[in-house]
Enzyme design. Structure first.
Site: not given
Ligand code: SAH
Length: 221
Positions: A62
């Site tokens: 993000s």
């Molecule tokens: N917080 C992260 C950015 C997240 S991007 C950072 O600091 O880099 C969102 C992430 O959520 C992605 O990697 C995606 O694979 C994950 N995601 C999506 N659905 C999910 C779920 N049900 N459980 C766990 N992770 C999930």
């Protein structure tokens, strides 16, 4: 050799403070955590820019401001246990780990969870637990949590997550459709009553799982 310390200082001074980030603990964490190490080396020169960046598997780290405002809205004092859904690169988890006692973070894509674990280990964040699963179920063995942060777009507040939030606890979830969401602060009052407050508009990758969006042809995995 780029000077990442001064790039971080500029990031804080030009992107966070002018937009209202005030909590000195959050500002210090954003000054400290080496964001560039959470992206591939070819992107290090862009790591402190005012935007999200790709981290592979169709996912993103993000924008720094989004990490800062979500963290600030959790109002962490230091002793809390926080659950993050969507580990991604591990950067948000590292920022949280600077500000509370323990971070439990869940990622659905194994390759991302493993890479995040490696970077967090390299930086010495032993107070972060990473697990690879559908995070919409939460993490029952570690519940309840003082704070929960969902860093993916959700159609609604995933019920198991609200159940695993402590009374008095705060949760942040980007709520909307797959393309545009509203960052939403959810507070669980003593007695279990839910209060929600809308914050800024945002765009996250989808939360895919039992209590999120349904996986389809557009999605990875
Ligand atoms: N917080 C992260 C950015 C997240 S991007 C950072 O600091 O880099 C969102 C992430 O959520 C992605 O990697 C995606 O694979 C994950 N995601 C999506 N659905 C999910 C779920 N049900 N459980 C766990 N992770 C999930």
């Amino acid at each position: 050799m780029q000077n990442f310390d001064s790039m971080r200082k500029r990031m804080v001074e030009t992107q966070l403070i002018p937009r209202g980030i005030k909590d000195p603990r959050v500002i210090n964490a954003m000054l400290k955590v080496p964001r560039h190490l959470f992206v591939e080396e070819a992107l290090w020169n862009q790591a402190y820019g005012d935007h999200a960046l790709p981290i592979g598997e169709g996912q993103t780290i993000s924008q720094p401001y989004m990490v800062a405002i979500m963290t600030e809205l959790l109002e962490l004092k230091g002793a809390e246990k926080v659950l993050e859904i969507g580990t991604g690169s591990g950067y948000q988890a590292a920022v949280l780990a600077e500000l509370c006692a323990k971070v439990c973070t869940i990622e659905r894509i194994g390759a991302l969870g493993m890479r995040a674990r490696k970077v967090l280990d390299f930086l010495g964040y032993s107070n972060v637990a990473v697990r690879t699963l559908d995070g919409t179920y939460g993490w029952r063995d570690e519940a309840p949590f003082d704070g929960i942060i969902v860093t993916a777009a959700s159609p609604d507040i995933p019920r198991p997550l609200f159940e695993q939030l402590k009374e008095g606890g705060r949760m942040l979830v980007p709520i909307g459709d797959r393309y545009l969401q509203t960052l939403t602060l959810v507070i669980k009052k003593p007695g279990g009553q839910m209060i929600t407050k809308s914050s800024i508009g945002c765009v996250f990758v989808p939360l895919l799982g039992a209590y999120g969006f349904k996986l389809d042809g557009r999605d990875n995995g």
